[in-house]
Design a protein around this motif. Sequence first.
Motif, mmCIF file in Angstrom:
data_model
loop_
_atom_site.group_PDB
_atom_site.id
_atom_site.type_symbol
_atom_site.label_atom_id
_atom_site.label_comp_id
_atom_site.label_asym_id
_atom_site.label_seq_id
_atom_site.Cartn_x
_atom_site.Cartn_y
_atom_site.Cartn_z
ATOM 1 N N ASP A 47 0.841 -1.188 0.000
ATOM 2 C CA ASP A 47 0.000 0.000 0.000
ATOM 3 C C ASP A 47 0.881 1.244 0.000
ATOM 4 O OD1 ASP A 47 -2.756 1.332 0.548
ATOM 5 O OD2 ASP A 47 -1.454 2.150 2.108
ATOM 6 N N VAL A 48 0.673 2.120 -0.975
ATOM 7 C CA VAL A 48 1.443 3.355 -1.085
ATOM 8 C C VAL A 48 0.480 4.502 -1.331
ATOM 9 C CG1 VAL A 48 3.226 4.594 -2.374
ATOM 10 C CG2 VAL A 48 3.401 2.116 -2.086
ATOM 11 N N HIS A 49 0.606 5.571 -0.557
ATOM 12 C CA HIS A 49 -0.193 6.754 -0.862
ATOM 13 C C HIS A 49 0.533 8.023 -0.442
ATOM 14 C CE1 HIS A 49 -2.548 7.150 3.208
ATOM 15 N NE2 HIS A 49 -1.281 6.931 3.386
ATOM 16 N N THR A 50 0.119 9.134 -1.035
ATOM 17 C CA THR A 50 0.744 10.416 -0.764
ATOM 18 C C THR A 50 -0.282 11.379 -0.186
ATOM 19 O OG1 THR A 50 0.282 11.273 -2.976
ATOM 20 C CG2 THR A 50 2.370 10.109 -2.665
ATOM 21 N N GLU A 51 0.232 12.293 0.634
ATOM 22 C CA GLU A 51 -0.590 13.360 1.195
ATOM 23 C C GLU A 51 0.281 14.604 1.290
ATOM 24 O OE1 GLU A 51 -2.987 14.444 5.311
ATOM 25 O OE2 GLU A 51 -2.505 12.350 4.838
ATOM 26 N N GLY A 52 0.043 15.553 0.367
ATOM 27 C CA GLY A 52 0.906 16.722 0.314
ATOM 28 C C GLY A 52 2.307 16.329 -0.112
ATOM 29 N N ASN A 53 3.300 16.598 0.744
ATOM 30 C CA ASN A 53 4.680 16.197 0.431
ATOM 31 C C ASN A 53 5.092 14.908 1.121
ATOM 32 O OD1 ASN A 53 4.843 17.081 3.049
ATOM 33 N ND2 ASN A 53 6.580 18.444 2.744
ATOM 34 N N LYS A 54 4.145 14.234 1.770
ATOM 35 C CA LYS A 54 4.438 12.991 2.482
ATOM 36 C C LYS A 54 4.151 11.777 1.599
ATOM 37 C CE LYS A 54 5.304 14.969 6.514
ATOM 38 N NZ LYS A 54 5.016 16.367 6.164
ATOM 39 N N LEU A 120 8.521 18.000 -3.328
ATOM 40 C CA LEU A 120 8.728 18.518 -4.669
ATOM 41 C C LEU A 120 7.462 18.312 -5.488
ATOM 42 C CD1 LEU A 120 9.248 15.704 -6.447
ATOM 43 C CD2 LEU A 120 11.501 15.932 -5.450
ATOM 44 N N ASP A 121 7.258 19.198 -6.469
ATOM 45 C CA ASP A 121 6.081 19.115 -7.346
ATOM 46 C C ASP A 121 6.400 18.204 -8.523
ATOM 47 O OD1 ASP A 121 4.398 20.890 -5.880
ATOM 48 O OD2 ASP A 121 5.587 22.558 -6.624
ATOM 49 N N ASP A 122 6.360 16.911 -8.298
ATOM 50 C CA ASP A 122 6.737 15.966 -9.357
ATOM 51 C C ASP A 122 6.351 14.562 -8.940
ATOM 52 O OD1 ASP A 122 7.732 15.044 -11.708
ATOM 53 O OD2 ASP A 122 9.753 15.845 -11.430
ATOM 54 N N ILE A 158 6.152 21.802 -0.178
ATOM 55 C CA ILE A 158 5.639 22.631 0.905
ATOM 56 C C ILE A 158 6.828 23.279 1.614
ATOM 57 C CG2 ILE A 158 4.349 22.651 3.073
ATOM 58 C CD1 ILE A 158 2.816 20.225 2.048
ATOM 59 N N GLU A 159 6.843 24.592 1.647
ATOM 60 C CA GLU A 159 7.943 25.307 2.287
ATOM 61 C C GLU A 159 7.843 25.176 3.805
ATOM 62 O OE1 GLU A 159 10.448 26.583 0.781
ATOM 63 O OE2 GLU A 159 9.664 26.294 -1.254
ATOM 64 N N THR A 160 8.951 24.808 4.437
ATOM 65 C CA THR A 160 9.001 24.705 5.893
ATOM 66 C C THR A 160 10.100 25.626 6.427
ATOM 67 O OG1 THR A 160 10.539 22.829 5.708
ATOM 68 C CG2 THR A 160 8.201 22.321 5.918
ATOM 69 N N PRO A 161 9.917 26.199 7.622
ATOM 70 C CA PRO A 161 10.913 27.134 8.147
ATOM 71 C C PRO A 161 12.211 26.430 8.513
ATOM 72 C CG PRO A 161 9.255 26.645 9.802
ATOM 73 C CD PRO A 161 8.775 26.030 8.514
#
Length: 340
Positions: A47-54, A120-122, A158-161
């Motif tokens: 099982d593989v899934h993505t949520e945002g950058n995770k 990353l957006d890819d 997603i930019e993180t500080p």
Amino acid sequence: MKKMLIGSLASSLLLISGCQVGEQHVNIPSVKADAEVKNYSVNYDLDVHTEGNKVKVTISMENKTNNPIPLITNNNQLFSVKLLKKDGSVLEKEIIDQRDRKQILRKEKVSWEVEFEANLDDKVVVESDLLLKSKKYQKYDLENPVQKEPVIATTEKIETPKIAFAPDKKLIYTYEVGKKEGYIQQKFQNFDGNKVQSFSEQKGVQLYSQESDGIYYLSSPDSVGDIDATKFIQKNEMTKIIPYPLVEGTTWTVGKKKYGLSDANLKVKTPLDTFDNCIEVTEIDKKVTRYYYYQKDIGLVKVKRARSKFLPAKTELQLVEIKDPIEKQDGKEEKKPNKK
């Protein structure tokens, strides 16, 4: 970034996107030193899934037989999981080990879960490799791949500080204790918003948190280091080690210990290099005074200790090496963070 549960064995290559489940029946032959070869009927769920950058990967293995499947290895490593870009370059790599598990019982189903941060957006690729090898059980081969068809997915950036006085990526710091009396390795492995977590066998889990009034720290004994404390530890459970703003002469107390920012801009020499833009934090605990030296992009680079105000301070700890575990594993040249 990752979190682990318990286990499975697999050898697969997949391109991920959203949530997909693949299932394959395989036979795993094993050779024991003084026994006949046994074929284990095993059922895999991937099982593989993505949520945002995770990117979350779960591989489950179910023993369909009435016999236990042994998990005996030389180095406790069962398999590796890589997160790659489309061009094949490695973003992250994790090793799944057996921990205290020696076998999978009959009719039992177990699983491992790994979480990556692609940011990353890819599209990305997950690759897993079987590492189960030993002298006692010479051969564990998968007759068929777990997932035949690639699963396509997209992640988001997603930019993180950036947290000051700590790395912003997975790195391994090696410190020399005293005058070559020993070495301590500190592995930075979890990042979440304003928090960074590291692990060392000697000190356990170490957590750094950037707050509005300074950098806070917590050290907790942990022989494994698989607990992600960035998710639940709060500021009031931690100790301030660096004040904000960085003004020389700033003092504060924690319990019976007294702290002070004694220098806000100095150079510090270690066996690794001479670091600019360092600060010196003084800690007074009864008759012992320690001097902690932090560099803004790296973190702790040196510690000195004086047992008396009449005696010179001696080096207690100093940074000797910084490694990128991903670049090391893939044979690339190791890089060091900017020390300027």
